[in-house]
Design an enzyme around this catalytic site. Structure first.
Site, PDB file in Angstrom:
ATOM      1  N   TRP A 196       2.101   6.225   5.588  1.00 29.97           N
ATOM      2  CA  TRP A 196       2.104   6.836   4.993  1.00 29.97           C
ATOM      3  C   TRP A 196       2.179   8.666   4.605  1.00 29.97           C
ATOM      4  O   TRP A 196       0.509   9.004   4.868  1.00 29.97           O
ATOM      5  CB  TRP A 196       1.219   6.559   3.055  1.00 29.97           C
ATOM      6  CG  TRP A 196       2.213   7.283   1.975  1.00 29.97           C
ATOM      7  CD1 TRP A 196       2.781   6.542   1.164  1.00 29.97           C
ATOM      8  CD2 TRP A 196       1.019   8.009   1.578  1.00 29.97           C
ATOM      9  NE1 TRP A 196       2.774   7.627  -0.121  1.00 29.97           N
ATOM     10  CE2 TRP A 196       1.581   8.345  -0.237  1.00 29.97           C
ATOM     11  CE3 TRP A 196       0.125   9.135   1.845  1.00 29.97           C
ATOM     12  CZ2 TRP A 196       1.999   9.206  -1.158  1.00 29.97           C
ATOM     13  CZ3 TRP A 196      -0.040  10.148   0.600  1.00 29.97           C
ATOM     14  CH2 TRP A 196       0.474   9.992  -0.876  1.00 29.97           C
ATOM     15  N   GLU A 240      -0.207   5.413 -20.840  1.00 32.47           N
ATOM     16  CA  GLU A 240       0.155   3.918 -19.441  1.00 32.47           C
ATOM     17  C   GLU A 240       1.930   4.100 -19.596  1.00 32.47           C
ATOM     18  O   GLU A 240       2.194   3.840 -18.339  1.00 32.47           O
ATOM     19  CB  GLU A 240      -0.701   2.587 -19.982  1.00 32.47           C
ATOM     20  CG  GLU A 240      -0.679   2.260 -18.931  1.00 32.47           C
ATOM     21  CD  GLU A 240      -0.929   2.284 -17.564  1.00 32.47           C
ATOM     22  OE1 GLU A 240      -1.306   3.731 -17.825  1.00 32.47           O
ATOM     23  OE2 GLU A 240      -0.811   0.888 -16.774  1.00 32.47           O
ATOM     24  N   GLY A 299      -6.715   8.132   7.134  1.00 30.48           N
ATOM     25  CA  GLY A 299      -7.456   8.534   6.437  1.00 30.48           C
ATOM     26  C   GLY A 299      -6.467  10.390   6.557  1.00 30.48           C
ATOM     27  O   GLY A 299      -5.135  10.797   7.336  1.00 30.48           O
ATOM     28  N   LYS A 302       3.926   3.869 -16.100  1.00 36.20           N
ATOM     29  CA  LYS A 302       4.515   2.560 -15.830  1.00 36.20           C
ATOM     30  C   LYS A 302       6.005   3.886 -15.306  1.00 36.20           C
ATOM     31  O   LYS A 302       6.366   2.506 -14.600  1.00 36.20           O
ATOM     32  CB  LYS A 302       3.964   1.491 -16.586  1.00 36.20           C
ATOM     33  CG  LYS A 302       3.046   0.988 -16.738  1.00 36.20           C
ATOM     34  CD  LYS A 302       3.043   0.006 -15.694  1.00 36.20           C
ATOM     35  CE  LYS A 302       2.210   0.648 -14.468  1.00 36.20           C
ATOM     36  NZ  LYS A 302       0.271   1.198 -14.685  1.00 36.20           N
ATOM     37  N   HIS A 320       4.101  21.024 -31.924  1.00 37.64           N
ATOM     38  CA  HIS A 320       3.552  22.014 -31.953  1.00 37.64           C
ATOM     39  C   HIS A 320       4.353  22.646 -30.922  1.00 37.64           C
ATOM     40  O   HIS A 320       3.197  24.030 -29.709  1.00 37.64           O
ATOM     41  CB  HIS A 320       2.154  22.059 -31.133  1.00 37.64           C
ATOM     42  CG  HIS A 320       0.902  21.634 -32.294  1.00 37.64           C
ATOM     43  ND1 HIS A 320       0.706  22.747 -33.822  1.00 37.64           N
ATOM     44  CD2 HIS A 320       0.590  20.718 -33.090  1.00 37.64           C
ATOM     45  CE1 HIS A 320       0.110  22.111 -34.627  1.00 37.64           C
ATOM     46  NE2 HIS A 320       0.321  20.991 -33.998  1.00 37.64           N
ATOM     47  N   ARG A 367       1.000  -1.205   0.060  1.00 42.40           N
ATOM     48  CA  ARG A 367      -0.187  -0.235  -0.145  1.00 42.40           C
ATOM     49  C   ARG A 367       0.987   1.762   0.402  1.00 42.40           C
ATOM     50  O   ARG A 367       0.228   2.102  -0.089  1.00 42.40           O
ATOM     51  CB  ARG A 367      -0.777  -0.071   1.579  1.00 42.40           C
ATOM     52  CG  ARG A 367      -1.690  -1.425   1.300  1.00 42.40           C
ATOM     53  CD  ARG A 367      -2.777  -0.839   2.488  1.00 42.40           C
ATOM     54  NE  ARG A 367      -3.652  -0.337   2.847  1.00 42.40           N
ATOM     55  CZ  ARG A 367      -4.918   0.266   2.238  1.00 42.40           C
ATOM     56  NH1 ARG A 367      -5.541  -0.660   1.893  1.00 42.40           N
ATOM     57  NH2 ARG A 367      -5.336   1.174   2.350  1.00 42.40           N
ATOM     58  N   GLU A 402       6.427   6.097 -13.031  1.00 41.20           N
ATOM     59  CA  GLU A 402       6.444   5.229 -11.262  1.00 41.20           C
ATOM     60  C   GLU A 402       7.079   4.300 -10.838  1.00 41.20           C
ATOM     61  O   GLU A 402       8.052   4.690  -9.797  1.00 41.20           O
ATOM     62  CB  GLU A 402       4.946   4.716 -11.509  1.00 41.20           C
ATOM     63  CG  GLU A 402       4.723   3.912 -11.678  1.00 41.20           C
ATOM     64  CD  GLU A 402       3.042   3.172 -11.249  1.00 41.20           C
ATOM     65  OE1 GLU A 402       2.164   2.975 -12.223  1.00 41.20           O
ATOM     66  OE2 GLU A 402       2.281   4.208 -10.560  1.00 41.20           O
TER      67      GLU A 402
HETATM   68  C1  AGP Z   1      -0.773   2.400 -11.944  1.00 37.51           C
HETATM   69  O1  AGP Z   1      -0.010   2.012 -11.901  1.00 37.51           O
HETATM   70  C2  AGP Z   1      -1.210   3.555 -10.350  1.00 37.51           C
HETATM   71  N1  AGP Z   1      -0.543   3.394  -9.253  1.00 37.51           N
HETATM   72  C3  AGP Z   1      -2.171   4.290 -10.438  1.00 37.51           C
HETATM   73  O2  AGP Z   1      -2.227   5.433 -11.226  1.00 37.51           O
HETATM   74  C4  AGP Z   1      -3.608   4.257  -9.836  1.00 37.51           C
HETATM   75  O3  AGP Z   1      -3.722   3.531 -11.242  1.00 37.51           O
HETATM   76  C5  AGP Z   1      -4.312   5.001  -9.699  1.00 37.51           C
HETATM   77  O4  AGP Z   1      -3.923   4.931  -8.043  1.00 37.51           O
HETATM   78  C6  AGP Z   1      -6.112   4.370  -9.536  1.00 37.51           C
HETATM   79  O5  AGP Z   1      -6.226   3.774  -8.557  1.00 37.51           O
HETATM   80  P1  AGP Z   1      -7.500   2.603  -8.417  1.00 37.51           P
HETATM   81  O6  AGP Z   1      -7.394   1.541 -10.007  1.00 37.51           O
HETATM   82  O7  AGP Z   1      -7.293   1.094  -7.395  1.00 37.51           O
HETATM   83  O8  AGP Z   1      -8.257   3.563  -8.210  1.00 37.51           O
END
Ligand code: AGP
Length: 610
Positions: free
Chosen positions: A75, A483, A102, A487, A506, A27, A490
Site C-alpha cells: 500500500w 457513520e 511500516g 460508509k 449556518h 488490508r 468510502e
Molecule cells: C471504517 O469503515 C473504516 N474503514 C475506518 O474508518 C476504520 O474504522 C478506522 O481506520 C479505524 O480502524 P480500527 O478500528 O481498526 O482502529
C-alpha cells in the site's frame, strides 16, 4: 496496509504465499510481489495492480519453484504504485531480499549515508534502504542476526520484516516494531504473516511478536530473540475461530455477509456479560469505588471507531452522568490533552493495530493514565498494551468498511455505560432492567430490519449518479449520520457530509439544490419536532429527503419522499438499528456503481502508518 506472508517447509512456497496474500487483500494494496529460494538463487516476481496479475505472471506460483519464500502486498506510502516500487526489495547482488510493512522515518538520512558508500538505489521506497543497510552490516559481520539487530538499532519508524539471505537458504528472518506480525507453526513448516487469516488454512498455532523482537524460522524450528540477540521464550496462542469466519459463506461480498452477522456479533458481545440480570465486565478490572471516582472519560479512536465514541458520549453522559471527551487519535496524540484527577481513557479499535490509536494509548500511559481498550482482534497491539481490554466478539472482519465491529463496539459502550450508571446510581433499578432487556432484544430487531433489504436496494439504485449526499440528525442521530456518511463515501466514492441538523442553516444549507439527496435520521423522540423542522428547511430548497424513524412517527411521510421505519427501542440504542439501512444503502450504491465493495480504492483495513 501492506501484507506480509512467509513460508519455509515441505511444500512449494509460491502457491502458499499467493494464497496467503489473497487472504490479506482486505488490508488494501496497490502492488504485490513474491521471492522464492530455488535452491541456489532467490527468484522474484513483482507487479503493480491486483494479485491476479502476480498469479498470471508466475503461472499461479509454478514458475517460482522452491520451499522457502516471502511475499508482500504493498500500500504505497513512499513512491507511486509501480513494478519497481513493489516489494520485495534487494541488495545489488540479489543476495538479501526484504519485504516490509511500516515506514522508515529516517530513510533519507540512511539513504545518503549508504549512497556516500557507493550504494545505488533503484526504487523510490523507504524500504530499499533496509536491503542495502542489511547488506552493509552483513558484509561486516557475516551473521544475519547480527546484521538485522544492527539495522534495527539504526532505523527509526515502524516495521514488520520478512528477510531472505541467499547464504542462509534454510531460514527466514523477521522482526517487528509497531507494525503487526505473527509467526505460525505447523507440522509441514513455519510461517510469518501480517494477520491470522493468511495462514489459518495451514495452522492455528500462532506466536504474536512483540516490539523489537526477532524470529528466525527454519523448516522445523522457530527461535525468538531480542535486539541484543538474547533468546526470548514465547508461548503459542491457539486460534479458536473457524476458517469459515474469514470466508464469504455464500454472500456476494464480505460486506454484505458482515452486515448480516451483526445480530450475532451483538449477542456474542453482550450475552456473556449479563449474569442473573446484572452486567458483569470482569475485564474492566475496576472496583465499584473506582467507577464512582471517575471524573472524566476520554474516548480516542479513528474513523468509524471514533464515531462509536461520538455516540458513546451521549450514552455515557445520559446514563452515568460522567463528562466524556471524544478525540480523533491523530489529533489527540499531539494536542497535549488535559487529564482529570481520575480519568478513564478508552481506546477503541477493530484491528487493534491502528498506528494513531496505538500512539494515543502510549501517550496516555506516558501521562500515568490507565487505558481500557475496546478491541476486536485478539492479541493485537492495542489489546496487549492496554491496561485492560474488553473484546468485541464480532469475529474476523474482512471488508475494509467496518459494520459488525462498529455495531459490537456500540454494544460494548452500552454495557459500560449501564454498568457505570448502575454503580454510580444515576439510573433507577427499573430503568436498568428495562435497558438490559432492550439491549438483549436488539439482535432480534436487527434481524427484522435485515429480513427485507429490497426497499433500500431500490432506493439506492435511484441515486447511483448522485454527486453529493447529505446526512443530518441531532444528538445520537447526528452520531449515526457521521457513520452513514463515512460508509457511503468510502465505498461509493460519492461526496457526502454529515451535519448536525440544526447546524445546516449556518452555512451548508447553501449547497442544497433541486434534487439533492438528504438522509434525515430522526429516532430521538425529544428532538423529533426539531429535526422535522430541519427537514422542512431542506425540502423548501428542493432537497429529496429519505427519512429514518420509527413507526410512531408516521407523520414524517408528509415532509419526506421516502421513509424507512426501524423498530422501536429506547433513545440510547436506536442508533444501532438506524445504522443498518445506512450500511445497506452504501452497499447497494457501491454495487450499483460497479465498484469493488470490499476493497475500496486508496483504503486499507488496518492503518498501521501515521
Ligand atoms: C471504517 O469503515 C473504516 N474503514 C475506518 O474508518 C476504520 O474504522 C478506522 O481506520 C479505524 O480502524 P480500527 O478500528 O481498526 O482502529
Amino acid at each position: 496496509m501492506c501484507g506480509i506472508v512467509g513460508y519455509i517447509g515441505d511444500e512449494q512456497a509460491a502457491p502458499i504465499l499467493l494464497n496467503g496474500l489473497t487472504k490479506l487483500e482486505y488490508r488494501g494494496y496497490d502492488s504485490a510481489g513474491i521471492a522464492v529460494f530455488d535452491g541456489s538463487e532467490i527468484r522474484m516476481e513483482k507487479v503493480s495492480g491486483r494479485l491476479q496479475r502476480l498469479k498470471e505472471a508466475t503461472d499461479n506460483g509454478k514458475a517460482l519453484p522452491g520451499m522457502v519464500g516471502i511475499g508482500h502486498t504493498r500500500w504505497a506510502t513512499h513512491g507511486c504504485p509501480s513494478d519497481t516500487n513493489a516489494h520485495p526489495h534487494f541488495n545489488k547482488e540479489h543476495s538479501i531480499i526484504v519485504v516490509h510493512n511500516g515506514i522508515i522515518e529516517n530513510f533519507t538520512k540512511l539513504k545518503l549515508h549508504l549512497e556516500n558508500r557507493g550504494y545505488q538505489f533503484v526504487s523510490e521506497t523507504d524500504t530499499e534502504v533496509l536491503a542495502h543497510l542489511l547488506d552493509y552490516y552483513y558484509k561486516r559481520t557475516r551473521n544475519p542476526l547480527a546484521a538485522l539487530t544492527k539495522v534495527m538499532q539504526k532505523v527509526e519508524g515502524s516495521y514488520a520484516l520478512g528477510i531472505l539471505f541467499r547464504d542462509h537458504p534454510d531460514s527466514i528472518y523477521s522482526a517487528r516494531k509497531d507494525s503487526p506480525l505473527i509467526v505460525g507453526q505447523s507440522e509441514r513448516g513455519n510461517f510469518i504473516a501480517s494477520d491470522v487469516p493468511a495462514i489459518l488454512q495451514y495452522t492455528r498455532e500462532v506466536f504474536y511478536m512483540e516490539n523489537e523482537e526477532i524470529a528466525v524460522l527454519t523448516r522445523d524450528d522457530i527461535k525468538f530473540y531480542n535486539v541484543d540477540e538474547e533468546p526470548v521464550e514465547k508461548t503459542a496462542t491457539h486460534i479458536e475461530w473457524d476458517v469459515n469466519a474469514a470466508e464469504k459463506g455464500g454472500y456476494e461480498h464480505f460486506l454484505l455477509k458482515e452486515i448480516y452477522e451483526q445480530p450475532r456479533a451483538i449477542r456474542d458481545t453482550v450475552n456473556p456479560r449479563i449474569k442473573d440480570g446484572q452486567i458483569e465486565i470482569e475485564e474492566l478490572q475496576m472496583t465499584d469505588e473506582e467507577i464512582k471516582g471517575i471524573d472524566k472519560i476520554m474516548i480516542v479512536a479513528c474513523g468509524s471507531a471514533y464515531h462509536t465514541g461520538v455516540m458513546a458520549k451521549y450514552v455515557f453522559e445520559g446514563m452515568a452522568r460522567v463528562p466524556v471527551e471524544v478525540d480523533l487519535a491523530s489529533e489527540y496524540r499531539y494536542r497535549d490533552p488535559i487529564f482529570g484527577r481520575n480519568t478513564l481513557v478508552i481506546v477503541v479499535s477493530q484491528s487493534g493495530e491502528t498506528a494513531d490509536s496505538l500512539a494515543a494509548l502510549r501517550e496516555s500511559q506516558a501521562h500515568g493514565q490507565k487505558v481500557l481498550g475496546i478491541v476486536n482482534v485478539v492479541g493485537s497491539s492495542i489489546a496487549r498494551e492496554a491496561d485492560s481490554v474488553m473484546y468485541t466478539w464480532a469475529g474476523p472482519e474482512i471488508s475494509v468498511a467496518t459494520t459488525k465491529a462498529y455495531s459490537a463496539q456500540l454494544a460494548a459502550f452500552y454495557l459500560l455505560a449501564l454498568k457505570f450508571g448502575r454503580v454510580r446510581k444515576t439510573i433507577s433499578d427499573s430503568d436498568y432492567e428495562a435497558y438490559i432487556s432492550d439491549l438483549q432484544k436488539l439482535p432480534e430487531q436487527m434481524e427484522e430490519i435485515l429480513k427485507d433489504r429490497q426497499p433500500i436496494q431500490r432506493f439506492a439504485n435511484r441515486y447511483l449518479a448522485a454527486e453529493h449526499i447529505f446526512f443530518i440528525g441531532r444528538g445520537i442521530d447526528y452520531a449515526i449520520s457521521l457513520e452513514g456518511s463515512l460508509k457511503l463515501k468510502e465505498i461509493s466514492y460519492i461526496h457526502s457530509e454529515a451535519y448536525a441538523a440544526g447546524e445546516l442553516k449556518h452555512g451548508t444549507i447553501s449547497l442544497i439544490e433541486d434534487g439533492t439527496l438528504v438522509v434525515a435520521v430522526a429516532t430521538q423522540e425529544k428532538l423529533y419536532p426539531k429535526t422535522v423542522s430541519n427537514i422542512v428547511e431542506v425540502k423548501t430548497r428542493g432537497a429529496f429527503v429519505m427519512a429514518l424513524t420509527n413507526e410512531d412517527n408516521k407523520d414524517i411521510e408528509k415532509v419526506s419522499d421516502f421513509t424507512f421505519y426501524i423498530p422501536k427501542t429506547n433513545r440510547y440504542f436506536a442508533g444501532s438499528l438506524a445504522v443498518l439501512p445506512l450500511q445497506l444503502f452504501a452497499y447497494y450504491v457501491s454495487l450499483g456503481r460497479g465498484l469493488d465493495v470490499d476493497k475500496p480504492r486508496n483504503l486499507a483495513k488496518s492503518v498501521t502508518v501515521e
